[in-house]
Enzyme design. Structure first.
Site: not given
Length: 733
Positions: A191-192, A400, A402, A404, A423, A559, A564, A698
């Site tokens: 992910n990030c 990480m 916006c 996390s 993540n 988390y 959206e 974010g």
């Protein structure tokens, strides 16, 4: 009174709480009368009548129907459906029974469609809004975005078939949300992350066929930064962060300084050298940071979007670090192009620290003033409060992407490590649905919560295990060339990057406001019992996360999901399931995470004071937002909020009107219309002469410039207003 309600059902009561239901997919869960009743009620309403039986009479009828079908306290969904169907038959209502059966068939059909690639491709070709409008920073008219959306359609259908059946079913029903289904589990992507720029610059790295050496100037360092970001963003699906960029880039600015010292010594008299060297170096720094901003905003990844990038800075105090901080802010203030439009990326996160820049007299207090000016005019930077972040997460680092956050972690040598960690993904629990299904019974709420958490656990473990199936050669920039810190060879296992709690995998949640409203009413924020209930939910999440971590050697984090389409999706599904429920499903969105209901227009101080108690349990990801009027002429008002927040919350974003009309020079908040966002002063709606910037998560977004969201301007503006900025892509950037 209905004739059926006059019936006396003289049967021995069945202990419904002891029943286990075996679902069609083989998964077992606790029997819940409310779910059965809602299906019955929906079928009744679709047949043209409502409440044929009261809930009490319905319960008795269910007991009577189940009495002869119980085997070892377990009953199948097939038997349950037959029993409910028999109730219609007893009422002589074949039409109602047919509609009830049709509801089940529709649910089965919808599940089949969600896994049918041809059906999904047709939704894309037909420009279905739920597909082409899924991400507010993706333009679906661009070829590479179209290609990415097409690939995502296939990946979603295949991913649902790959994952455990009960997890796929829970996602499709809306009990949970398996994020980023267009990328994972079809591909074993992460992910990030926090990219390890420091080691990549020092050791060099490889992209494609090019072996890149350590940079010899700050201009080269920022050029390499853009190359790294583009490649990392194309190898994962979430956001990436350059943490402490001022401190990491400072040594390369020093190389520029040294070159200018040599030049000055050759050509200038001693009295002119220092001024010359500093002026030249300062310009080099500014030009390098301006180039980086332009490069990031002109990059396109393989996903068809600008990389979701965050820059963290603010702690450096030497001359080079200060000049880099100032350059980042001044470049953002100047804007992009000849008109000076607000840059959407990178996200800027400025760190406040007592003794560094928080108070008058601190060495970098002047940079705080510049950050305040930038935030009032460009919405960024958001701020991190150093002491609070360290208390919440165990060490200081930027988020990480916006929001996390990694937790404090040390390697085998006892060295704290943040850069190069990542993540592995998020699965979000639909908390309002559990509250609605409980029918106001708190004991039942906790029973259902426990069951859903087991499904969510299975989803997250599958997600993490799937990522571990990746090979280093799948993403060389991440595993072989330093972005993830360690460097391994082709063929080695990538599990070493994730195990021993080096990476996080995240339990997401949504709708604490709506969940508490079920039990305590819509004005519960000042009710200590109600707030204690929501905090108990957060403590439960935290405890489950710790238990799962002990079992798996992965770091399960809690988390606060950015969402959206998820705020819409969960609410839309629950509206269909439960009908309009005041202050819950009738709003057409769910309030994200722990946020105060902004329909009540709290002051920033009220909002922060209320929300500060939650992130201690959700330290894997969080952000607070405050809404303001136009602030450009009053940065001291924003500073008052920043100072108030310093000891209370870790991460704070500013939402203030910054739209600009280049026709009449209006600054403020544009009005949403069917034609687009409209200047309230002159009526201008032309995207070429309007700069409309909204916080669509974010991150920032420019809905006026995105053809894919035309026609959704009122919806976007409404969400921004009502969710305090909690509007994001369905996915967890």
């Amino acid at each position: 009174m209905l004739e059926s309600e006059q019936l006396t059902l003289g049967v021995e009561a069945v202990d419904l709480a002891s029943l286990t239901v075996k679902k069609r997919n083989g998964h077992r869960e606790r029997f819940n009368l409310e779910t059965i009743y809602q299906s019955y009620k929906k079928a009744s309403e679709q047949s043209g009548e409502t409440d044929r039986l009261s809930k009490d009479i319905f319960k008795q009828a269910i007991e009577q129907g189940l009495r002869d079908n119980l085997v070892d306290s377990e009953v199948s969904t097939i038997i349950l459906s037959a029993v409910v169907g028999d109730i219609f038959e007893q009422l002589g209502d074949e039409k109602g029974r047919a509609i009830y059966e049709q509801v089940g068939e529709q649910q089965d059909s919808q599940r089949q469609k969600s896994r049918d690639i041809n059906h999904r491709i047709h939704t894309l070709l037909n420009k279905d809004a739920s597909v082409v409008n899924e991400n507010a920073n993706k333009d679906s008219n661009v070829f590479n975005t179209e290609r990415d959306l097409t690939a995502g359609i296939v990946a979603k259908a295949m991913g649902l078939k790959m994952m455990p059946e009960h997890v796929a079913s829970a996602h499709e029903k809306g009990d949970i949300h398996y994020h980023d289904l267009d990328y994972t589990p079809y591909s074993p992507m992460t992910n990030c992350c926090l990219i390890d720029f420091k080691s990549m610059f020092k050791q060099g790295f490889q992209i494609g066929n090019a072996e890149v050496e350590s940079p010899k100037s700050i201009q080269t360092a920022t050029a390499q930064t853009a190359q790294i970001i583009a490649n990392v963003a194309s190898s994962q699906y979430g956001g990436c962060t350059f943490d402490r960029i001022d401190e990491v880039l400072a040594p390369y600015a020093k190389l520029n300084y040294d070159k200018h010292v040599a030049t000055a010594a050759e050509w200038l008299t001693p009295d002119k050298r220092e001024a010359y060297v500093k002026a030249k170096t300062e310009k080099d720094i500014y030009d390098a940071m301006q180039s980086l901003e332009y490069e990031i905003n002109t990059l396109y990844t393989s996903q068809g979007q600008t990389p979701f990038t965050t820059l963290g800075f603010g702690l450096g105090t030497n001359w080079f670090e200060r000049k880099i901080q100032q350059a980042i802010l001044r470049v953002r203030l100047k804007g992009l192009g000849k008109e000076g439009r607000t840059a959407i990326f990178p996200k800027l996160v400025f760190t406040l620290r007592d003794g560094v820049n928080l108070r008058e007299g601190d060495p970098n207090y002047d940079i705080k003033q510049l950050a305040l000016e930038c935030s009032t005019k460009r919405m960024y930077p958001d701020v991190l409060n150093y002491d609070k972040i360290k208390a919440l997460t165990g060490s200081f680092k930027a988020p990480m992407g916006c929001r996390s956050f990694l937790q404090g972690w040390s390697d085998e040598e006892g060295q704290e490590v943040n850069a190069g960690r990542m993540n592995l993904g998020v699965v979000t629990l639909n908390v309002p649905r559990i509250a609605l299904e409980s029918g106001g019974d708190i004991a039942l709420f906790w029973t259902l919560f426990e069951e859903r958490m087991q499904v969510l656990k299975d989803a997250l473990i599958y997600k993490a295990e799937r990522v571990m199936e990746a090979r280093p050669e799948n993403a060389p920039i991440l595993y072989m060339h330093g972005a993830f810190g360690k460097r391994v060879q082709a063929g080695e296992s990538v599990a070493q990057f994730f195990k021993k709690r080096r990476a996080t995998v995240s339990i997401g949640y949504i709708g604490l406001y709506e969940a508490a409203t079920v039990f305590f009413g819509p004005e519960w924020e000042n009710n200590p019992e109600a707030k204690a209930f929501t905090l108990k939910i957060m403590r439960a999440f935290k405890q489950y996360a710790e238990n799962y971590a002990d079992e798996t050697d992965l770091h399960f984090s809690v988390y606060s999901t950015p969402s959206e389409s998820l705020t819409d999706r969960f609410c839309r599904l629950d509206l269909a399931k439960f009908g309009e429920v005041a202050h819950i499903t009738d709003k057409e969105y769910y309030t994200n995470s722990f946020h105060y209901d902004v329909r009540k227009n709290p002051t920033p101080f009220e909002k922060l004071e209320f929300e500060k108690d939650y992130p201690v349990y959700t330290s894997g990801g969080f952000i607070h937002y405050c809404e303001y009027p136009k602030l450009q002429t009053n940065p001291k008002a924003l500073e008052a909020v920043w100072d108030f927040a310093y000891s209370r919350v870790g991460y704070l974003g500013t939402n203030t009107p910054i739209d600009h009309c280049y026709e009449c020079d209006y600054d403020g908040d544009f009005n949403p219309t069917e034609r687009g966002f409209e200047c309230p002063n002159c009526g201008n709606t032309d995207p070429e002469t309007c700069d409309v910037v909204k916080r669509t998560c974010g991150y920032l977004g420019n809905p006026q410039k995105r053809p894919m969201v035309h026609g959704r301007h009122q919806e976007i503006a409404s969400r921004v207003k009502h969710m305090a900025g909690e509007v994001d892509a369905d996915e967890t950037n």
